[in-house]
Design a protein around this motif. Structure first.
Motif, PDB file in Angstrom:
ATOM      1  N   LEU A 164      69.511  37.188  51.685  1.00  0.00           N
ATOM      2  CA  LEU A 164      68.152  37.591  52.053  1.00  0.00           C
ATOM      3  C   LEU A 164      67.672  36.818  53.273  1.00  0.00           C
ATOM      4  O   LEU A 164      67.041  37.386  54.174  1.00  0.00           O
ATOM      5  CB  LEU A 164      67.203  37.365  50.864  1.00  0.00           C
ATOM      6  CG  LEU A 164      65.725  37.678  51.124  1.00  0.00           C
ATOM      7  CD1 LEU A 164      65.533  39.116  51.604  1.00  0.00           C
ATOM      8  CD2 LEU A 164      64.908  37.420  49.861  1.00  0.00           C
ATOM      9  N   ASP A 165      67.980  35.528  53.329  1.00  0.00           N
ATOM     10  CA  ASP A 165      67.574  34.721  54.490  1.00  0.00           C
ATOM     11  C   ASP A 165      68.232  35.233  55.767  1.00  0.00           C
ATOM     12  O   ASP A 165      67.582  35.299  56.823  1.00  0.00           O
ATOM     13  CB  ASP A 165      67.934  33.248  54.277  1.00  0.00           C
ATOM     14  CG  ASP A 165      67.026  32.560  53.268  1.00  0.00           C
ATOM     15  OD1 ASP A 165      65.933  33.105  52.982  1.00  0.00           O
ATOM     16  OD2 ASP A 165      67.399  31.487  52.763  1.00  0.00           O
ATOM     17  N   GLU A 166      69.509  35.609  55.677  1.00  0.00           N
ATOM     18  CA  GLU A 166      70.224  36.075  56.868  1.00  0.00           C
ATOM     19  C   GLU A 166      69.671  37.403  57.370  1.00  0.00           C
ATOM     20  O   GLU A 166      69.425  37.577  58.569  1.00  0.00           O
ATOM     21  CB  GLU A 166      71.720  36.209  56.555  1.00  0.00           C
ATOM     22  CG  GLU A 166      72.436  34.883  56.408  1.00  0.00           C
ATOM     23  CD  GLU A 166      73.842  35.022  55.864  1.00  0.00           C
ATOM     24  OE1 GLU A 166      74.597  34.037  55.917  1.00  0.00           O
ATOM     25  OE2 GLU A 166      74.198  36.129  55.380  1.00  0.00           O
ATOM     26  N   ILE A 167      69.476  38.363  56.464  1.00  0.00           N
ATOM     27  CA  ILE A 167      68.993  39.666  56.898  1.00  0.00           C
ATOM     28  C   ILE A 167      67.542  39.566  57.388  1.00  0.00           C
ATOM     29  O   ILE A 167      67.137  40.265  58.327  1.00  0.00           O
ATOM     30  CB  ILE A 167      69.132  40.722  55.770  1.00  0.00           C
ATOM     31  CG1 ILE A 167      68.979  42.141  56.326  1.00  0.00           C
ATOM     32  CG2 ILE A 167      68.150  40.485  54.648  1.00  0.00           C
ATOM     33  CD1 ILE A 167      70.102  42.597  57.213  1.00  0.00           C
ATOM     34  N   SER A 168      66.764  38.661  56.775  1.00  0.00           N
ATOM     35  CA  SER A 168      65.381  38.463  57.225  1.00  0.00           C
ATOM     36  C   SER A 168      65.358  37.854  58.617  1.00  0.00           C
ATOM     37  O   SER A 168      64.511  38.218  59.455  1.00  0.00           O
ATOM     38  CB  SER A 168      64.626  37.567  56.240  1.00  0.00           C
ATOM     39  OG  SER A 168      64.533  38.176  54.966  1.00  0.00           O
ATOM     40  N   LEU A 169      66.279  36.930  58.889  1.00  0.00           N
ATOM     41  CA  LEU A 169      66.383  36.344  60.219  1.00  0.00           C
ATOM     42  C   LEU A 169      66.770  37.411  61.240  1.00  0.00           C
ATOM     43  O   LEU A 169      66.169  37.499  62.323  1.00  0.00           O
ATOM     44  CB  LEU A 169      67.424  35.217  60.225  1.00  0.00           C
ATOM     45  CG  LEU A 169      67.756  34.598  61.592  1.00  0.00           C
ATOM     46  CD1 LEU A 169      66.528  33.932  62.201  1.00  0.00           C
ATOM     47  CD2 LEU A 169      68.907  33.595  61.463  1.00  0.00           C
TER      48      LEU A 169
END
Length: 278
Positions: A164-169
């Protein structure tokens, strides 16, 4: 690509001719092999128009040999992503390389006649009166936490490629290119599709439903809505990605392939080439 730099040893190359950038190869290295970047769905070698391929490959080979790399693997772009140099590049690779892997890529070509299976359309028309609500969401948390992660865990004992952190970034860096569409019934999220918008081509990067949405055929409904939406927006292709799955004897998921074909997709081939540096 820095968001997954912990997973790959980046070795991306830029090729210059007389101080002019003429080629770009997003790449990573593993053991003695240089790979057209394994963290990218397609990738490949990107070249300036009318550049001589022999010169580019000679420069790449000379450089990688100097650093102790013995083999190079380059993935071909699927047909609908190919550019002016693609045919020449494929001809060059076919001459000097071997195909060691092939992907099946499914996509709708809006310029050609396509049809959605009559059973899917029957359920779509029936479900149109249920009161589904489709929203484009800026935040990906609900889809990732309430649909995608639980679904992949329960069905396949795996996790999404992107956290989730990667796709949000990524979405924060490319807010117009990464879009999240969710479908709700009585304010309850049922399914979602994450779209990568590449201009004339859109790609469904993730699509999943939860236990509430599955009996409602919510994901199927959302796909048909988006297929119609992007056709009206004059997109050229709607890519639904690959069906590769080594857990099946065929090397791909036949059920998933059937589902995508029934949504109107055609099958395209993506070959992976490799050669030994001499």
């Amino acid at each position: 690509m820095d968001y997954h730099s912990d997973r790959f040893s980046d070795f991306s190359l830029m090729v210059y001719e007389d101080d002019e950038l003429v080629g770009l190869l997003p790449a990573n290295v593993s053991e003695d092999m240089l790979y057209s970047h394994q963290g990218l769905t397609y990738g490949g070698l990107f070249l300036k128009d009318n550049i001589k391929l022999d010169k580019v490959f000679s420069a790449v080979d000379r450089f990688v040999k100097e650093v102790g790399i013995n083999k190079v693997a380059i993935k071909q772009l699927p047909d609908f992503y190919q550019h002016n140099n693609s045919k020449a590049l494929i001809n060059h690779l076919q001459k000097d390389s071997e195909v060691f892997h092939t992907n099946k890529v499914l996509a709708i070509d809006y310029s050609l006649p396509f049809s959605i299976h009559k059973t899917k359309l029957k359920h779509y028309r029936k479900n149109s009166s249920k009161g589904f609500e489709i929203k484009e969401e800026r935040n990906l948390d609900s889809f990732w936490n309430e649909v995608l992660i639980p679904r992949l865990n329960s069905k396949h004992n795996t996790t999404p490629v992107h956290t989730l952190d990667e796709i949000s970034l990524l979405k924060s860096r490319f807010p117009e290119q990464i879009k999240q569409y969710n479908i709700y019934l009585n304010s309850q999220i049922l399914a979602g599709i994450t779209i990568f918008d590449k201009g004339p081509i859109v790609k469904s990067q993730y699509g999943a439903t939860n236990a509430f949405g599955e009996p409602e055929r919510a994901l199927e409904y959302l796909f048909i809505e988006l297929i119609q939406k992007f056709k009206k927006e004059n997109k050229r292709y709607f890519s639904m990605g690959t069906v590769i799955d080594k857990s099946f004897p065929e090397g791909y998921n036949p059920g998933l392939m059937r589902q995508k074909i029934e949504l109107g997709c055609r099958e395209y081939q993506q070959d992976f080439y490799r050669y030994r540096v001499v």
